[in-house]
Design an enzyme around this catalytic site. Structure first.
Site: not given
Length: 464
Positions: A130, A350, A352
């Protein structure tokens, strides 16, 4: 990261849809045809390695990548600040401008199904990559400023399917906006169509080129394979967690090694200090050529286990600057790319979410998975203090202006030690120390220097 407590992601699929898709992906690949020329023992060992990689990917996606889809509420009574631009959401035109700008940002997430990373059988970075992905987004924002005209937005039609600010949803179509005035005569419309079409094609080609540089392929200069390769000198390998500081140095090396960007350099601050002579030596070129453009990355740690509240105002000030390209950082396994704020909430992208790898060798490869549709917010109080802050200056005057406005923003943290400082002269650090290889760092306080063991922290940050 527990799925029940994780932040919502930039996708419209439900957790069930994602789960089914991952397992379909797993079953179809594991059922692929076998090659008779390979020995049965070798083939079984290779299959076991691939199956293990896919099971780890699926588990990491469950553990780190899936969460309940939540609404991000945006107030119409206060502006949203994103990459130095202010958007008044009470105005419909401003809302649409915000939607267009947000949807134009490059969104780089976990991917699956790419060629195996060197020295491993991993074909996904789900659960561990990430920070590399947020680093890619930080660099991508700098490249868009470097290569695209001011105010560029992705040249597709964005249609709001819900007109309130409870949930900003954008649907993209393949038709390019022409900006035609229907009242104009046929000749004027034709000329404008031709001009717009030519401009759109040129900008779209540049857009696709930038996206291709971040492809999940060993030949991509800023892809996951290249970044993992460059991380080896820092003692990192595929499957490890990379901290924001190490990623900053990896990005510096990646840009330096790329033949595609001869007029761009990356400078990484040392000990929370931007040494001006070091920056000038990187950027200066013999007359009559002008300076090289520069991306400045400043790794910091703004507190202990939590963000020091005294720095929140300073972070806001930095995010209001057009030269600030964003902030990366976050807790292990949950790094985010912060791009702006509204009131006491940060706006972020994000990484993820695990998506299938896109084959960028196709002439018109799909771009939708590289652009996020749903803005998300989180409270400043949830921001982890481990960060790398990015800035971009196109030329010498821009750099001088950057120094002025950033210095003014840093002065808002009066009463505490500055987040970072500017200093004349050169860094005394050896070249080998530019890429951290252990958990020892140095803290500079005026003339005093101390050694600090940060092995129980996230990475080798300068602690303020």
């Amino acid at each position: 990261m527990n799925p029940s407590t994780s932040s919502a992601h930039c996708v419209g699929q439900s957790p069930t849809d994602d789960l089914m898709d991952d397992w379909l992906f797993l079953s179809t690949e594991s059922a692929g045809p076998q090659h008779m020329e390979v020995s049965r023992e070798d083939q079984e060992g290779e299959d076991r390695g691939k199956l293990k990689s896919k099971l780890v990917s699926a588990w990491n996606s469950v553990k780190y990548g899936w969460s309940l889809k939540q609404k991000s509420k945006f107030s119409k009574s206060s502006p949203v600040i994103m990459h130095g631009q202010s958007y008044e959401l009470k105005d419909q035109g401003e809302r649409e401008r915000f939607r267009r700008s947000f949807a134009s940002l490059l969104w780089l997430t976990y991917r699956r199904g790419f060629p195996s990373l060197a020295g491993s059988s991993l074909t996904t970075d789900s659960g561990w990559g990430c920070v590399l992905r947020t680093g890619q987004m930080l660099l991508a924002q700098g490249l868009l400023l470097h290569l695209m005209p001011p105010g560029w937005t992705w040249s597709v039609s964005h249609h709001a399917v819900k007109d309130d600010m409870d949930l900003l949803v954008i649907r993209t179509t393949d038709s390019a906006e022409r900006g035609l005035n229907l009242k104009e005569g046929p000749s004027k419309r034709g000329r404008k169509l031709s001009l717009d079409s030519c401009l759109n094609r040129t900008m779209e080609a540049s857009h696709r080129r930038v996206v291709s540089w971040f492809a999940d392929h060993p030949t991509a200069p800023f892809g996951i394979h290249k970044l993992v390769e460059l991380g080896k000198s820092s003692g990192k390998k595929a499957g490890d967690w990379y901290g924001p500081s190490i990623v900053a140095h990896i990005l510096r090396k990646a840009v330096a090694a790329s033949a595609d960007l001869p007029n761009l350099v990356v400078y990484v601050a040392q000990d929370c200090t931007i040494y001006l002579e070091d920056v000038r030596s990187l950027c200066e070129r013999p007359p009559p050529q002008s300076w090289k453009s520069v991306i400045i990355l400043v790794p910091v740690r703004l507190g202990g286990q939590e963000l020091n509240p005294s720095y929140i105002t300073c972070v806001k000030k930095l995010l209001t600057l057009q030269c600030c390209i964003g902030i990366i950082g976050g807790k292990p396994k949950h790094s985010l790319f912060f791009i702006g704020f509204q009131d006491d909430h940060l706006l972020y992208l994000d990484p993820h979410y695990c998506q299938p790898t896109v084959d960028i060798t196709k002439e018109s490869f799909p771009l939708e998975s590289f652009h996020c549709k749903y803005p998300r917010k989180m409270s400043f109080s949830r921001m982890d203090p481990s960060c790398t802050i990015g800035f971009y200056a196109k030329g010498q005057k821009d750099f001088e202006s950057l120094c002025t406005v950033v210095y003014e923003a840093l002065s808002t943290s009066a009463g505490t030690y500055p987040m970072f400082i500017f200093a004349e002269g050169k860094s005394q650090e050896e070249e080998r120390s530019k890429t951290p290889t252990n958990n020892i760092t140095y803290i500079q306080r005026k003339s005093e220097r101390k050694r600090v063991d940060t092995s129980n922290s996230l990475d080798e940050f300068v602690l303020l």
